[in-house]
Motif scaffolding. Structure first.
Motif, PDB file in Angstrom:
ATOM      1  N   ARG A   8       0.851  -1.098  -0.171  1.00 53.89           N
ATOM      2  CA  ARG A   8      -0.106   0.031  -0.215  1.00 53.89           C
ATOM      3  C   ARG A   8       0.872   1.402   0.176  1.00 53.89           C
ATOM      4  N   GLU A   9       1.886   1.348   0.713  1.00 59.40           N
ATOM      5  CA  GLU A   9       2.782   2.267   0.844  1.00 59.40           C
ATOM      6  C   GLU A   9       3.667   2.502  -0.490  1.00 59.40           C
ATOM      7  N   LEU A  10       3.998   1.657  -0.972  1.00 59.73           N
ATOM      8  CA  LEU A  10       4.633   1.685  -2.322  1.00 59.73           C
ATOM      9  C   LEU A  10       3.674   2.085  -3.487  1.00 59.73           C
ATOM     10  N   ARG A  11       2.605   1.577  -3.336  1.00 56.43           N
ATOM     11  CA  ARG A  11       1.535   2.037  -4.187  1.00 56.43           C
ATOM     12  C   ARG A  11       1.155   3.662  -4.249  1.00 56.43           C
ATOM     13  N   ARG A  12       0.960   4.122  -2.898  1.00 58.76           N
ATOM     14  CA  ARG A  12       0.806   5.508  -2.491  1.00 58.76           C
ATOM     15  C   ARG A  12       2.087   6.263  -2.948  1.00 58.76           C
ATOM     16  N   LEU A  13       3.039   5.974  -2.887  1.00 51.70           N
ATOM     17  CA  LEU A  13       4.401   6.676  -3.337  1.00 51.70           C
ATOM     18  C   LEU A  13       4.316   6.870  -4.971  1.00 51.70           C
ATOM     19  N   ARG A  14       4.110   5.497  -5.563  1.00 51.00           N
ATOM     20  CA  ARG A  14       3.936   5.525  -7.015  1.00 51.00           C
ATOM     21  C   ARG A  14       3.183   6.545  -7.637  1.00 51.00           C
ATOM     22  N   ASP A  15       1.605   6.534  -7.226  1.00 51.71           N
ATOM     23  CA  ASP A  15       0.688   7.446  -7.601  1.00 51.71           C
ATOM     24  C   ASP A  15       1.172   8.875  -7.220  1.00 51.71           C
ATOM     25  N   GLU A  16       1.791   9.124  -5.989  1.00 44.36           N
ATOM     26  CA  GLU A  16       2.188  10.640  -6.004  1.00 44.36           C
ATOM     27  C   GLU A  16       3.337  10.887  -6.868  1.00 44.36           C
ATOM     28  N   VAL A  17       4.154  10.061  -7.374  1.00 46.85           N
ATOM     29  CA  VAL A  17       4.957  10.426  -8.242  1.00 46.85           C
ATOM     30  C   VAL A  17       4.507  10.521  -9.771  1.00 46.85           C
ATOM     31  N   LEU A  18       3.487   9.868  -9.914  1.00 47.06           N
ATOM     32  CA  LEU A  18       2.531   9.986 -11.346  1.00 47.06           C
ATOM     33  C   LEU A  18       1.741  11.186 -11.044  1.00 47.06           C
ATOM     34  N   SER A  19       1.501  11.731  -9.993  1.00 45.72           N
ATOM     35  CA  SER A  19       0.418  12.831  -9.816  1.00 45.72           C
ATOM     36  C   SER A  19      -1.066  12.155 -10.404  1.00 45.72           C
ATOM     37  N   THR A  20      -1.326  10.921 -10.275  1.00 45.51           N
ATOM     38  CA  THR A  20      -2.631  10.273 -10.529  1.00 45.51           C
ATOM     39  C   THR A  20      -3.417  10.554  -9.514  1.00 45.51           C
ATOM     40  N   PRO A  21      -4.694  11.265  -9.630  1.00 42.32           N
ATOM     41  CA  PRO A  21      -5.602  11.282  -8.674  1.00 42.32           C
ATOM     42  C   PRO A  21      -6.442  10.195  -8.655  1.00 42.32           C
ATOM     43  N   ASN A  22      -7.159  10.011  -7.437  1.00 46.96           N
ATOM     44  CA  ASN A  22      -8.115   8.881  -7.171  1.00 46.96           C
ATOM     45  C   ASN A  22      -9.474   9.363  -7.290  1.00 46.96           C
ATOM     46  N   CYS A  23     -10.372   8.529  -7.748  1.00 44.38           N
ATOM     47  CA  CYS A  23     -11.779   9.082  -7.997  1.00 44.38           C
ATOM     48  C   CYS A  23     -12.459   9.346  -6.733  1.00 44.38           C
ATOM     49  N   LEU A  24     -13.299  10.380  -6.749  1.00 46.58           N
ATOM     50  CA  LEU A  24     -14.146  10.791  -5.372  1.00 46.58           C
ATOM     51  C   LEU A  24     -15.023  10.240  -5.070  1.00 46.58           C
ATOM     52  N   ARG A  25     -15.563   9.531  -5.964  1.00 42.26           N
ATOM     53  CA  ARG A  25     -16.718   8.735  -5.731  1.00 42.26           C
ATOM     54  C   ARG A  25     -16.538   7.315  -5.501  1.00 42.26           C
ATOM     55  N   CYS A  26     -15.537   6.560  -6.187  1.00 41.67           N
ATOM     56  CA  CYS A  26     -15.393   5.135  -5.767  1.00 41.67           C
ATOM     57  C   CYS A  26     -13.624   4.823  -5.495  1.00 41.67           C
ATOM     58  N   VAL A  27     -12.733   5.842  -5.364  1.00 45.24           N
ATOM     59  CA  VAL A  27     -11.471   5.703  -4.977  1.00 45.24           C
ATOM     60  C   VAL A  27     -10.623   4.881  -5.767  1.00 45.24           C
TER      61      VAL A  27
END
Length: 52
Positions: A8-27
């Protein structure tokens, strides 16, 4: 920290690096898309959109 927490931590860090937002409806992670020539983010799960 167990394996699942580490993933989970690695996925969160990867998403931050890619600046990929999460959907506000279904995450779910949103994907880049284009509507009327404008770049946007679109959720592959529920179809929600967000300005890029």
């Amino acid at each position: 920290m167990d394996d699942l927490d580490r993933q989970r931590e690695l996925r969160r860090l990867r998403d931050e690096v890619l600046s990929t937002p999460n959907c506000l409806r279904c995450v779910q992670r949103m994907e880049p898309a284009e509507v009327d020539g404008e770049p946007i983010w679109q959720c592959p799960e529920c179809g929600a959109t967000r300005s890029a």
